[in-house]
Design a protein around this motif. Structure first.
Motif, PDB file in Angstrom:
ATOM      1  N   ARG A  21       7.826  -7.175  -1.473  1.00  0.00           N
ATOM      2  CA  ARG A  21       8.440  -8.092  -2.418  1.00  0.00           C
ATOM      3  C   ARG A  21       8.633  -9.475  -1.778  1.00  0.00           C
ATOM      4  O   ARG A  21       8.928  -9.573  -0.585  1.00  0.00           O
ATOM      5  CB  ARG A  21       9.794  -7.556  -2.889  1.00  0.00           C
ATOM      6  N   ALA A  47       5.943  -6.171  -7.164  1.00  0.00           N
ATOM      7  CA  ALA A  47       5.517  -5.044  -6.338  1.00  0.00           C
ATOM      8  C   ALA A  47       5.669  -3.730  -7.085  1.00  0.00           C
ATOM      9  O   ALA A  47       6.638  -3.531  -7.832  1.00  0.00           O
ATOM     10  CB  ALA A  47       6.330  -4.996  -5.048  1.00  0.00           C
ATOM     11  N   TYR A  62       7.246  -0.103  -1.092  1.00  0.00           N
ATOM     12  CA  TYR A  62       6.784  -1.114  -2.045  1.00  0.00           C
ATOM     13  C   TYR A  62       5.431  -1.635  -1.578  1.00  0.00           C
ATOM     14  O   TYR A  62       5.196  -1.829  -0.379  1.00  0.00           O
ATOM     15  CB  TYR A  62       7.749  -2.302  -2.102  1.00  0.00           C
ATOM     16  N   SER A  77      -2.301  -1.689  -5.913  1.00  0.00           N
ATOM     17  CA  SER A  77      -1.386  -2.124  -4.859  1.00  0.00           C
ATOM     18  C   SER A  77      -1.346  -1.154  -3.686  1.00  0.00           C
ATOM     19  O   SER A  77      -1.021  -1.539  -2.567  1.00  0.00           O
ATOM     20  CB  SER A  77       0.023  -2.329  -5.416  1.00  0.00           C
TER      21      SER A  77
END
Length: 240
Positions: free
Chosen positions: A235, A179, A231, A38
């Motif tokens: 999200r 996330a 994040y 991520s």
């Protein structure tokens, strides 16, 4: 399976980033450390007097920089942007950019870089004081400043805020299903419970919480816990 951890910036190896002069960076998160893709990386970078980040372009990877100390400027697609402590500098992917300190003080800043869910945006500078505070969900005696979201000029790659939890405050047990989360401790101390494991932290520590992990955060001592929170990707609840 990804596992939560705490890393202090100065326990991480220092390296000179590519296309940087008189600079060092300490990487606290990358796909290998997190067992997740991520974030390309999350780090602290310092550019000293006379140094620079010379012309570069990261294609479809967005940059989110948070200035901790010092002043500087960037040239992004031919336009000059200046920044100071408390500013976020958003450099979209597909942007030519370079970076220089102003004055003799070392320019010290957080770096989040990720291409995941990229969509083209425009550069901007925004100070934490320009953002209206909100009470984060499932937090007690706490306030957050949502500096970068898709709704205020960011993209779907990176969500960034500064959160403050006052003494006696805490974040209740929660799970981010969509996330990964990294919290960098600017000041104050505390601990997190992540899937039942206690992780203690203080200034200059980064707390990584993988998506799907049950977590809660508590303050220790009489100082407000102040943390930069990012994040990746954003999200779903924060998207436009």
């Amino acid at each position: 399976m990804a596992k939560a951890y705490v890393k202090n910036v100065y326990d991480c190896p220092a390296a000179q980033p590519a296309r940087h002069l008189n600079a060092h960076a300490w990487c606290m998160a990358n796909p290998v450390m997190m067992d997740s893709d991520s974030f390309n990386f999350f780090s602290i970078c310092e550019i000293r007097f006379g140094g620079a980040a010379i012309l570069d372009n990261h294609k479809n990877a967005d940059h989110c920089y948070f200035i901790l100390s010092g002043k500087g400027y960037s040239i992004i697609n031919g336009k000059r942007y200046e920044y100071k402590p408390g500013d976020v500098m958003w450099i979209p992917g597909n942007s030519d950019h370079e970076m220089y300190p102003i004055g003799i003080e070392t320019l010290r800043f957080l770096v989040t870089l990720t291409p995941k869910d990229f969509n083209q945006t425009e550069p901007f500078i925004r100070n934490i004081k320009e953002v209206s505070p909100v009470v984060p969900p499932k937090h007690n005696n706490s306030v957050a400043y949502p500096i970068v979201t898709p709704k205020n000029g960011g993209s779907n790659t990176i969500e960034f805020n500064v959160t403050e939890i006052r003494p006696g405050g805490y974040s209740e047990q929660d799970v981010n299903e969509d996330a990964d989360r990294i919290c960098f401790m600017i000041s104050g101390s505390g601990y997190a419970l992540c899937d039942g494991e206690r992780l203690d932290f203080g200034p200059n520590d980064a707390l990584y919480i993988p998506k799907g992990a049950k977590h809660e955060i508590y303050v220790e001592g009489e100082e407000t816990l102040r943390m930069a929170v990012t994040y990746g990707p954003v999200r779903m609840a924060m998207r436009g």
